[in-house]
Every structure is written in C-alpha cells, then in structure tokens.
Design an enzyme around this catalytic site. Structure first.
Site, PDB file in Angstrom:
ATOM      1  N   ARG A  96     -23.009 -34.934 -38.363  1.00  0.00           N
ATOM      2  CA  ARG A  96     -24.004 -36.185 -38.644  1.00  0.00           C
ATOM      3  C   ARG A  96     -25.491 -35.831 -38.076  1.00  0.00           C
ATOM      4  NH1 ARG A  96     -20.196 -40.389 -35.905  1.00  0.00           N
ATOM      5  NH2 ARG A  96     -20.090 -38.939 -34.795  1.00  0.00           N
ATOM      6  N   LYS A 135      -9.942 -39.770 -25.938  1.00  0.00           N
ATOM      7  CA  LYS A 135     -10.055 -41.255 -26.704  1.00  0.00           C
ATOM      8  C   LYS A 135      -8.779 -42.156 -26.486  1.00  0.00           C
ATOM      9  CE  LYS A 135     -13.454 -39.654 -29.970  1.00  0.00           C
ATOM     10  NZ  LYS A 135     -13.863 -39.305 -31.413  1.00  0.00           N
ATOM     11  N   SER A 178     -16.637 -44.383 -35.703  1.00  0.00           N
ATOM     12  CA  SER A 178     -15.354 -44.931 -35.370  1.00  0.00           C
ATOM     13  C   SER A 178     -15.684 -45.693 -33.774  1.00  0.00           C
ATOM     14  CB  SER A 178     -14.323 -44.338 -35.312  1.00  0.00           C
ATOM     15  OG  SER A 178     -14.123 -43.678 -36.527  1.00  0.00           O
ATOM     16  N   HIS A 204     -16.173 -40.775 -43.448  1.00  0.00           N
ATOM     17  CA  HIS A 204     -15.024 -39.958 -43.453  1.00  0.00           C
ATOM     18  C   HIS A 204     -14.508 -39.781 -45.081  1.00  0.00           C
ATOM     19  CE1 HIS A 204     -13.849 -41.548 -39.505  1.00  0.00           C
ATOM     20  NE2 HIS A 204     -14.372 -40.437 -39.209  1.00  0.00           N
TER      21      HIS A 204
HETATM   22  O1  PNS Z   1     -12.266 -37.519 -34.662  1.00  0.00           O
HETATM   23  P1  PNS Z   1     -12.321 -36.797 -33.567  1.00  0.00           P
HETATM   24  O2  PNS Z   1     -11.853 -37.602 -32.267  1.00  0.00           O
HETATM   25  O3  PNS Z   1     -13.667 -36.130 -33.363  1.00  0.00           O
HETATM   26  O4  PNS Z   1     -11.268 -35.792 -33.635  1.00  0.00           O
HETATM   27  C1  PNS Z   1     -10.771 -34.667 -32.786  1.00  0.00           C
HETATM   28  C2  PNS Z   1      -9.684 -34.053 -32.985  1.00  0.00           C
HETATM   29  C3  PNS Z   1      -8.195 -34.932 -32.974  1.00  0.00           C
HETATM   30  C4  PNS Z   1      -9.643 -33.101 -34.284  1.00  0.00           C
HETATM   31  C5  PNS Z   1      -9.227 -32.794 -31.733  1.00  0.00           C
HETATM   32  O5  PNS Z   1      -9.369 -33.522 -30.912  1.00  0.00           O
HETATM   33  C6  PNS Z   1      -8.102 -32.152 -31.977  1.00  0.00           C
HETATM   34  O6  PNS Z   1      -7.945 -31.253 -32.694  1.00  0.00           O
HETATM   35  N1  PNS Z   1      -6.994 -32.370 -31.284  1.00  0.00           N
HETATM   36  C7  PNS Z   1      -5.666 -31.879 -31.159  1.00  0.00           C
HETATM   37  C8  PNS Z   1      -5.821 -30.871 -29.999  1.00  0.00           C
HETATM   38  C9  PNS Z   1      -6.472 -29.752 -30.300  1.00  0.00           C
HETATM   39  O7  PNS Z   1      -6.126 -28.609 -31.059  1.00  0.00           O
HETATM   40  N2  PNS Z   1      -7.631 -29.608 -29.628  1.00  0.00           N
HETATM   41  C10 PNS Z   1      -8.692 -28.720 -30.130  1.00  0.00           C
HETATM   42  C11 PNS Z   1      -8.821 -27.302 -29.085  1.00  0.00           C
HETATM   43  S1  PNS Z   1      -8.469 -27.391 -27.392  1.00  0.00           S
END
Ligand code: PNS
Length: 161
Positions: free
Chosen positions: A92, A44, A130, A20
């Site tokens: 990745r 999660k 993570s 990150h």
């Molecule tokens: O590190 P991650 O878990 O891959 O991050 C995912 C994250 C937090 C960026 C994603 O789940 C997110 O944007 N969550 C907020 C809700 C949202 O806008 N979801 C995407 C459209 S449904």
C-alpha cells in the site's frame, strides 16, 4: 506444453476487503493458476475462523484459475507442495515495504527457487486494512466501500454488525 505458472497469494485475510480482491484479480491475469490461501500470522489473533475466511473468499471468487486454500506452518513449504514458483504480496505505502522485504528475504533463504512479486494497491484502496476493519466491526460499524456487499452481508450475519 509450457509449464504452468503457479502463484500463491497468502495472507491472514481477517477479513478480506476490496484491496485483497483487486490484487487477486490482477494475479489471475498474470498467472495460469493462483492459490488464494489463508495462512497463520503468529503476530495476529484472528477474529474470523479459517473456515469463515475461506467462505468469504469463495463468495467473491469469480475466476476459474483461482483456487482457495489454507496452510499451517511455513508458507514456503506450502508453495513447494503446490509446485508454486511465485508468491504475490501487495504494497500500500512504503510502510508496508520494510516488513514485506524482510519476509521476502527469509522466504528466499528457505526456498531460493521461489520468487516474491509485489503488486501495488490501487490509490482508492490504500486506506483499507483488515486491522482497521476488525476495529470497526468490534464497534458495530462498517464503512460501505471497504468490502463488497456479499462480504458485508456475511460479516453482518456472523458478527451481528
Ligand atoms: O495478511 P498478513 O497477516 O500480512 O499475512 C502474513 C502471512 C500469513 C502471509 C505470513 O505471516 C506467513 O507467511 N505466515 C506463515 C509462516 C511463514 O512462513 N512466515 C514467513 C517466514 S518466517
């Protein structure tokens, strides 16, 4: 004066790791301002509180054009609020691509003016996740090069690893 190019680098960051940090460094060079933001991934269950995750991000944030943030709800609404035009996500391996591309398409439907860019993980960081780091922490172990020393000390302090 030219309009500022603002990007958001969202994620769960539970906890942050060296991969990150590499991406946020790259983002800081590409954009005028980057908001490094903790969001909620409904799939999660977090190990660290949002405040703890932001504290870890602050510990390694050495760049004047990176701000730490947090949002509830939809990423695109937060991006609109920040007047950000770009979303940074990292890839990745090809396994990441399918989910990322789906999320990009949904975000594009919700906010057509937003552009997602994918930054490739460094070869040396491809193994970092993570999810696996949480698994190690639960078993009272940490691999030295997963996280920088400030973050390792923080994790040891709050989780007694
Ligand atoms: O590190 P991650 O878990 O891959 O991050 C995912 C994250 C937090 C960026 C994603 O789940 C997110 O944007 N969550 C907020 C809700 C949202 O806008 N979801 C995407 C459209 S449904």
């Amino acid at each position: 004066m030219n309009k500022q190019r603002i990007a958001i680098y969202p994620g769960s960051f539970d906890p942050i790791h060296s991969g990150h940090i590499d991406i946020i460094k790259a983002g800081s060079k590409l954009f005028d301002k980057v908001i490094w933001a903790v969001g909620a991934n409904s799939a999660k269950k977090p190990m660290f509180t949002v405040e703890q995750r932001m504290e870890m991000m602050n510990l390694v944030n050495k760049f004047p054009n990176i701000e730490i943030g947090q949002f509830d709800g939809l990423l695109v609404r937060y991006a609109e609020y920040l007047e950000a035009e770009y979303i940074i996500r990292s890839l990745r391996t090809s396994n990441d691509f399918e989910f990322e591309f789906q999320m990009t398409l949904v975000n594009k439907k919700l906010a057509p003016e937003l552009t997602t860019i994918y930054l490739p993980a460094k070869q040396g960081n491809i193994h970092l996740s993570s999810t696996l780091i949480r698994e190690l922490i639960l078993n009272h172990e940490l691999i030295d090069d997963c996280v920088p020393s400030e973050i390792r000390d923080f994790i040891r302090r709050v989780k007694e690893v």
